[in-house]
Scaffold this motif. Structure first.
Motif, PDB file in Angstrom:
ATOM      1  N   ILE A 111       0.821  -1.137   0.082  1.00 44.92           N
ATOM      2  CA  ILE A 111      -0.005   0.097   0.057  1.00 44.92           C
ATOM      3  C   ILE A 111       0.964   1.375  -0.105  1.00 44.92           C
ATOM      4  O   ILE A 111       1.885   1.274   0.565  1.00 44.92           O
ATOM      5  N   THR A 112       0.649   2.149  -0.707  1.00 45.35           N
ATOM      6  CA  THR A 112       0.952   3.457  -1.095  1.00 45.35           C
ATOM      7  C   THR A 112       0.031   4.544  -0.178  1.00 45.35           C
ATOM      8  O   THR A 112      -0.983   4.615  -0.493  1.00 45.35           O
ATOM      9  N   SER A 113       0.662   5.094   1.103  1.00 49.40           N
ATOM     10  CA  SER A 113       0.031   5.954   1.934  1.00 49.40           C
ATOM     11  C   SER A 113       0.616   7.186   1.990  1.00 49.40           C
ATOM     12  O   SER A 113       2.019   7.402   2.022  1.00 49.40           O
ATOM     13  N   ILE A 114       0.133   8.067   2.853  1.00 51.89           N
ATOM     14  CA  ILE A 114       0.725   9.508   3.320  1.00 51.89           C
ATOM     15  C   ILE A 114       0.762   9.376   4.671  1.00 51.89           C
ATOM     16  O   ILE A 114      -0.220   8.906   5.315  1.00 51.89           O
ATOM     17  N   PRO A 115       1.905   9.946   5.424  1.00 50.29           N
ATOM     18  CA  PRO A 115       1.791  10.083   6.714  1.00 50.29           C
ATOM     19  C   PRO A 115       0.895  11.107   7.184  1.00 50.29           C
ATOM     20  O   PRO A 115       0.955  12.596   7.046  1.00 50.29           O
ATOM     21  N   ILE A 116      -0.027  10.735   8.107  1.00 48.44           N
ATOM     22  CA  ILE A 116      -1.160  11.617   8.591  1.00 48.44           C
ATOM     23  C   ILE A 116      -1.136  11.381  10.166  1.00 48.44           C
ATOM     24  O   ILE A 116      -1.495  10.221  10.347  1.00 48.44           O
ATOM     25  N   MET A 117      -1.145  12.444  11.177  1.00 55.18           N
ATOM     26  CA  MET A 117      -1.064  12.022  12.515  1.00 55.18           C
ATOM     27  C   MET A 117      -2.645  11.596  12.912  1.00 55.18           C
ATOM     28  O   MET A 117      -3.498  12.306  12.319  1.00 55.18           O
ATOM     29  N   SER A 118      -2.538  10.591  13.896  1.00 50.46           N
ATOM     30  CA  SER A 118      -3.836   9.943  14.040  1.00 50.46           C
ATOM     31  C   SER A 118      -4.204  10.813  15.518  1.00 50.46           C
ATOM     32  O   SER A 118      -3.424  11.598  16.211  1.00 50.46           O
ATOM     33  N   ASP A 119      -5.561  11.042  15.516  1.00 50.16           N
ATOM     34  CA  ASP A 119      -6.211  11.629  17.131  1.00 50.16           C
ATOM     35  C   ASP A 119      -5.949  10.740  18.085  1.00 50.16           C
ATOM     36  O   ASP A 119      -6.123   9.466  17.930  1.00 50.16           O
ATOM     37  N   LYS A 120      -6.114  11.052  19.181  1.00 52.79           N
ATOM     38  CA  LYS A 120      -6.407  10.441  20.362  1.00 52.79           C
ATOM     39  C   LYS A 120      -7.548   9.904  20.735  1.00 52.79           C
ATOM     40  O   LYS A 120      -8.550  10.973  21.019  1.00 52.79           O
ATOM     41  N   ILE A 121      -7.930   8.701  20.911  1.00 47.24           N
ATOM     42  CA  ILE A 121      -9.478   8.207  21.056  1.00 47.24           C
ATOM     43  C   ILE A 121      -9.829   8.781  22.549  1.00 47.24           C
ATOM     44  O   ILE A 121      -8.986   8.477  23.556  1.00 47.24           O
ATOM     45  N   PRO A 122     -11.020   9.447  22.702  1.00 46.40           N
ATOM     46  CA  PRO A 122     -11.289   9.604  23.929  1.00 46.40           C
ATOM     47  C   PRO A 122     -11.491   8.614  25.137  1.00 46.40           C
ATOM     48  O   PRO A 122     -11.637   7.267  24.623  1.00 46.40           O
ATOM     49  N   SER A 123     -11.114   8.757  26.292  1.00 49.78           N
ATOM     50  CA  SER A 123     -11.436   7.608  27.293  1.00 49.78           C
ATOM     51  C   SER A 123     -12.662   7.108  27.627  1.00 49.78           C
ATOM     52  O   SER A 123     -13.757   7.931  27.220  1.00 49.78           O
ATOM     53  N   ALA A 124     -12.955   6.363  28.087  1.00 51.59           N
ATOM     54  CA  ALA A 124     -14.068   5.670  28.284  1.00 51.59           C
ATOM     55  C   ALA A 124     -14.778   6.883  29.388  1.00 51.59           C
ATOM     56  O   ALA A 124     -16.235   6.860  29.179  1.00 51.59           O
ATOM     57  N   ALA A 125     -14.137   7.222  30.506  1.00 48.17           N
ATOM     58  CA  ALA A 125     -14.869   8.109  31.250  1.00 48.17           C
ATOM     59  C   ALA A 125     -15.308   9.586  30.447  1.00 48.17           C
ATOM     60  O   ALA A 125     -16.456   9.767  30.619  1.00 48.17           O
ATOM     61  N   GLU A 126     -14.475   9.878  29.589  1.00 47.82           N
ATOM     62  CA  GLU A 126     -15.044  11.315  28.688  1.00 47.82           C
ATOM     63  C   GLU A 126     -16.222  10.895  27.872  1.00 47.82           C
ATOM     64  O   GLU A 126     -17.096  11.660  27.564  1.00 47.82           O
ATOM     65  N   LEU A 127     -16.388   9.458  27.680  1.00 46.46           N
ATOM     66  CA  LEU A 127     -17.760   9.141  26.819  1.00 46.46           C
ATOM     67  C   LEU A 127     -18.837   8.777  27.505  1.00 46.46           C
ATOM     68  O   LEU A 127     -19.891   8.264  27.122  1.00 46.46           O
ATOM     69  N   GLY A 128     -18.481   8.594  28.902  1.00 51.45           N
ATOM     70  CA  GLY A 128     -19.569   8.186  29.743  1.00 51.45           C
ATOM     71  C   GLY A 128     -20.115   6.888  29.912  1.00 51.45           C
ATOM     72  O   GLY A 128     -20.974   6.413  30.141  1.00 51.45           O
ATOM     73  N   LEU A 129     -18.945   5.924  29.652  1.00 51.77           N
ATOM     74  CA  LEU A 129     -19.256   4.565  29.629  1.00 51.77           C
ATOM     75  C   LEU A 129     -18.727   4.016  30.883  1.00 51.77           C
ATOM     76  O   LEU A 129     -17.540   4.388  31.630  1.00 51.77           O
ATOM     77  N   PRO A 130     -19.741   3.465  31.453  1.00 51.18           N
ATOM     78  CA  PRO A 130     -19.185   2.854  32.825  1.00 51.18           C
ATOM     79  C   PRO A 130     -18.182   1.823  33.021  1.00 51.18           C
ATOM     80  O   PRO A 130     -18.247   0.665  32.197  1.00 51.18           O
ATOM     81  N   ILE A 131     -17.127   2.105  33.444  1.00 49.98           N
ATOM     82  CA  ILE A 131     -16.201   1.054  33.277  1.00 49.98           C
ATOM     83  C   ILE A 131     -16.171  -0.114  34.424  1.00 49.98           C
ATOM     84  O   ILE A 131     -15.461  -1.102  34.537  1.00 49.98           O
ATOM     85  N   SER A 132     -17.387  -0.151  35.114  1.00 53.48           N
ATOM     86  CA  SER A 132     -17.475  -1.190  36.060  1.00 53.48           C
ATOM     87  C   SER A 132     -17.912  -2.469  35.295  1.00 53.48           C
ATOM     88  O   SER A 132     -18.177  -3.649  35.827  1.00 53.48           O
TER      89      SER A 132
END
Length: 457
Positions: A162-183
């Motif tokens: 594959i030929t691609s170009i370098p693009i910086m990825s974003d940081k995925i939000p944490s479970a807490a930031e998304l309101g997902l119960p980590i219990s």
């Protein structure tokens, strides 16, 4: 950049093999292999921490797959049409390619917005059919034949380079930031293609021997079922791959292993059912929110009986088989089909809860949550389709049939571990018991007959 690029948008197809949009784009141009993490999707009521963890490990695995052929996965966080618009503004994007996605109502509406945006800026978005699902289907005549034809087509090989170009990825939000119960308990499966292949291989070669006979009991189903459903839901495996490997294995053992041949034939037919139900939500996306037959729309009360719902969700109904299955599901993220049907039947008939309320809890628990299958089955087991036979499961009988010695119940409802076997399915019959276990939330026979009369009337 002067060079034109193509975006390959990964969705629920986290693999590089049998991925025709990737292969096509990689064969003719430089590409951006893109996954869009959409926080708003993860704030929907059907999403969970378990799904989130599995997805994150799956994205790491997809990045490793892409690295092996010379590229990196680009992860962007935000609203899909905004992300695509930004990329198209910064790079000379000729086309966007992806598989057609048939998922929940939120993603359906998101795709409508993306399609409208792509049309407004005159950038073609090519969507490839996936898993035999047909978009804009006029009727079901010949659907099964066409599905078999689609499943028999050659597996698309992974691109060699594959030929691609370098693009910086974003940081995925944490479970807490998304309101997902980590219990919530973590997923029982590893989110990788290698793990998916190992699961499938062990089923086709060993574990599936008694699949036909052992799929109904939660004691035997854990080992005898394929357990690849999460990998189909997230797309580490395509249905076509699984179908062709199953058919190949059937040919290999023809005449030498009748039991395994019978099991694999049954399994193969269920792959078609898998897609059959997804086709339903493709044809009618609102089955997530509306009854298939409008006559049943207001049959059950919209106001929730929270006491009953909470008891059911937490495995505290006083019915051992119901509670054992729910606790097992909450812990592991999986349950065999018959027991899933029993849980829904009990909630919909005995507790008379609206299927839309109970569907959300199960969606969050099922690691293999697939909306097309999920909402079709919720409605079928709740009697709201207007076409399927009404089936009401007696949880006591199911316990006796599928767990006669109470092995499963004693494991998952430890309050009953020391109970004599003759009382394990009906502990309330034991006089002067001092069990730390709730009394039945409803009378089984009375509630079942009441639900039956309401639905038949």
């Amino acid at each position: 950049m002067k060079e034109q690029l193509e975006i390959v948008w990964f969705k629920r197809d986290l693999r590089v093999i049998d991925h025709s949009p990737l292969s096509l784009a990689a064969s003719r141009s430089t590409i951006i292999p893109l996954y869009i993490f959409e926080p708003e999707l993860w704030r929907q009521k059907d999403m969970s921490y378990r799904h989130y963890l599995f997805l994150k490990s799956s994205l790491i695995d997809l990045d490793n797959q892409l690295r092996s052929i010379g590229s990196r996965l680009v992860i962007k966080v935000g609203i899909a049409d905004h992300i695509l618009q930004e990329l198209c503004a910064n790079y000379k994007v000729k086309n966007i390619l992806s598989h057609q996605e048939t998922w929940n109502l939120w993603t359906y509406n998101r795709d409508l917005k993306v399609r409208q945006w792509a049309k407004s800026v005159d950038i073609p978005w090519y969507e490839t059919p996936n898993n035999g699902i047909v978009r804009n289907l006029k009727n079901r005549n010949g659907w099964a034949k066409n599905w078999h034809y689609s499943m028999s087509q050659p597996i698309t090989a992974a691109p060699k380079k594959i030929t691609s170009i370098p693009i910086m990825s974003d940081k995925i939000p944490s479970a807490a930031e998304l309101g997902l119960p980590i219990s919530q308990a973590k997923p029982s499966h590893i989110g990788s293609r290698t793990a998916a292949q190992e699961k499938l291989s062990s089923f086709l070669n060993l574990r599936g021997q008694n699949y036909t006979y052992e799929m109904s009991s939660p004691i035997t189903a854990e080992n005898s079922c394929s357990r690849i459903s999460p990998y189909l839901a997230f797309g580490q495996l395509s249905v076509r791959e699984v179908f062709q490997l199953t058919e190949l294995r059937k040919k290999e053992i023809r005449g030498s292993n009748p039991e395994l041949s019978k099991s694999l034939k049954s399994f193969s037919s269920r792959l078609r059912w898998h897609c059959h139900f997804i086709q339903k939500i493709e044809d009618q996306p609102n089955i997530e929110t509306n009854t298939l037959h409008s006559s049943f729309e207001n049959l059950r009360p919209k106001i929730c009986d929270h006491k009953k719902l909470n008891a059911w969700e937490n495995g505290c109904t006083g019915y051992p088989m119901i509670d054992a299955c729910m606790r097992y599901l909450n812990k592991t993220g999986w349950l065999n089909f018959r027991m899933r049907a029993m849980l829904v039947s009990f909630a919909s008939y005995h507790l008379w809860l609206d299927w839309r309320l109970t569907a959300m809890h199960l969606a969050r628990q099922f690691l293999d949550y697939e909306p097309g299958i999920h909402y079709s089955q919720m409605q079928m087991q709740s009697g709201t389709t207007g076409m399927n036979a009404i089936r009401i499961y007696n949880p006591i009988k199911q316990g006796i049939d599928q767990d006669p010695n109470g092995e499963f119940i004693k494991q998952w409802v430890p309050e009953l571990r020391h109970l004599p076997n003759q009382f394990i399915h009906q502990p309330w019959l034991l006089e002067d018991n001092n069990l730390n276990y709730p009394s039945p939330i409803v009378d089984e026979r009375t509630a079942r007959i009441s639900g039956q009369e309401k639905i038949y009337s």
